[in-house]
Write an enzyme that holds these catalytic residues in place. Sequence first.
Site, PDB file in Angstrom:
ATOM      1  CE  LYS A 112      -4.241  -2.068   1.609  1.00  0.00           C
ATOM      2  NZ  LYS A 112      -3.892  -3.474   1.957  1.00  0.00           N
TER       3      LYS A 112
HETATM    4  C1  LIG Z   1      -4.576  -4.549   1.524  1.00  0.00           C
HETATM    5  C2  LIG Z   1      -3.805  -5.800   1.418  1.00  0.00           C
HETATM    6  C3  LIG Z   1      -4.189  -6.823   0.536  1.00  0.00           C
HETATM    7  C4  LIG Z   1      -5.445  -6.747  -0.294  1.00  0.00           C
HETATM    8  O1  LIG Z   1      -5.371  -5.733  -1.268  1.00  0.00           O
HETATM    9  P1  LIG Z   1      -6.710  -5.216  -1.980  1.00  0.00           P
HETATM   10  O2  LIG Z   1      -6.261  -4.141  -2.892  1.00  0.00           O
HETATM   11  O3  LIG Z   1      -7.587  -4.719  -0.877  1.00  0.00           O
HETATM   12  O4  LIG Z   1      -7.297  -6.377  -2.675  1.00  0.00           O
HETATM   13  C5  LIG Z   1      -3.372  -7.930   0.441  1.00  0.00           C
HETATM   14  N1  LIG Z   1      -2.261  -8.057   1.182  1.00  0.00           N
HETATM   15  C6  LIG Z   1      -1.853  -7.103   2.041  1.00  0.00           C
HETATM   16  C7  LIG Z   1      -0.627  -7.316   2.831  1.00  0.00           C
HETATM   17  C8  LIG Z   1      -2.607  -5.937   2.184  1.00  0.00           C
HETATM   18  O5  LIG Z   1      -2.206  -4.998   3.032  1.00  0.00           O
END
Ligand SMILES: *Cc1c(COP(=O)(O)O)cnc(C)c1O
Length: 462
Positions: A112
């Site tokens: 993210k």
């Molecule tokens: C947020 C997250 C996901 C999922 O991502 P999305 O875009 O919500 O599908 C998967 N793995 C980790 C470590 C995350 O922080």
Amino acid sequence: MLYVSTRGQAPSLSFEQAMMTGLARDGGLYVPETVPVLTHAQIADMAGASYEETAFAVMRPFIGDAFTDAEFRALIAAAYRGFGHAARAPLVQLGPNHFLLELVHGPTLAFKDFAMQLIAQMFQASLARSGNRITIVGATSGDTGSAAIEAFRGLGNVDVFILYPHGRVSEVQRRQMTTPTEANVHALAMDGDFDDCQAALKDMFNDFAFRDEVALAGVNSINWGRVLAQVVYYFTSAVSLGAPHRRVSFTVPTGNFGDIFAGYIARRMGLPVEQLVIATNQNDILHRTLQTGQQKKSGVVPSISPSMDIQVSSNFERALFDAYGRDGAVVAAQMEELRSAGAFKISQGAYDWLKGQFASGRASEAETSGTIAAMRAATGELLCPHSAVAAKVASAHLGPVPMITLATAHPAKFPDAVEAATGIRPPLPARMADLFDRPERVTRVANDLGALKAIVRDRITT
Ligand SMILES: *Cc1c(COP(=O)(O)O)cnc(C)c1O
């Protein structure tokens, strides 16, 4: 380039407006009116380029006149400067035709950071120009909140409030949210699960008087700016394996459908993507949707991959919009059914379209742990549980086309699960080794909209 709402009732906006707004006023999500297509030669030119150069080439067609080319290049450079790896998103081989895309080298050790660091730069540039201030409120299953706080802490003209489900995030995730000392950071531990946090957030956005009063802005993955930033690493990784001359596939650990939707956008832009595989943990609403043509909520069961413990997958609405030939009225009706009845049935045509775009699989808790152990033994790599879910699902989709599995968090962010599977407790990188010694600052809140709004009004600093 204009952005339209998936529910067809909100005004079309520029890139900058769509990014600052987050959720559309009809409850929908913004998507570009048309997806720009890159030529074979433009994609081939990305071979050997830096992450930042490819980021510019991929995102430039989407941003209109929000920033000049020079400004946009500077924002991209600033966004990725703090990453702990020169390649930003390096690729590691796991086995024959199976590769791991490490999206774990950002400041909070999760993918993210790729989006959040960039949109913080873009928000700041936009606010500096307009002189406006905003209140960011985000809901998190753990990683969005830490990435948002890290990206926005100490920035002028912005307060950032993060709602996370009390007791349901890992200790590293929690500490990344509760230890920053900047006055514009507000961590709120809410009673409930992630879906409750997300629902409270949506309610705040749908209260237009409140929304305008505090100048609410959203940085959840419904924000188009976040999806866009994530399209980039699909290009960098595919090109390093021979695209556009060679096809590649991706398996993506999925919760809110933002990351995999970015992969779908990459395909629409002309990247030759063979399979896009949705990987879910035991909270498998998306896998069940792909198998049955019906989306049906069930309760969230906490797992060792908590960032995917989701039953309401917001960005799925963007895929549904395309599945229904961009008919916002149909999407609005289906979303209303999900809200009121907890389920909706996708039409045969839309279901066929979805199955043509996405494959899916699910990993149980035991399979996730087993994969962490097996990958460690076979390759020496330590995977976080989310990445292990994806690696497990990917293993059922390997073939002649190279498979890229997305590693979405560093194993040190989920040390208990990794230690239980392998006996090894992954250490935090040196740059954050004192995380456990810093004092925490957090406010416990009830799942009550009035109380939440009062806290936000009360705490705004700027
Ligand atoms: C947020 C997250 C996901 C999922 O991502 P999305 O875009 O919500 O599908 C998967 N793995 C980790 C470590 C995350 O922080």
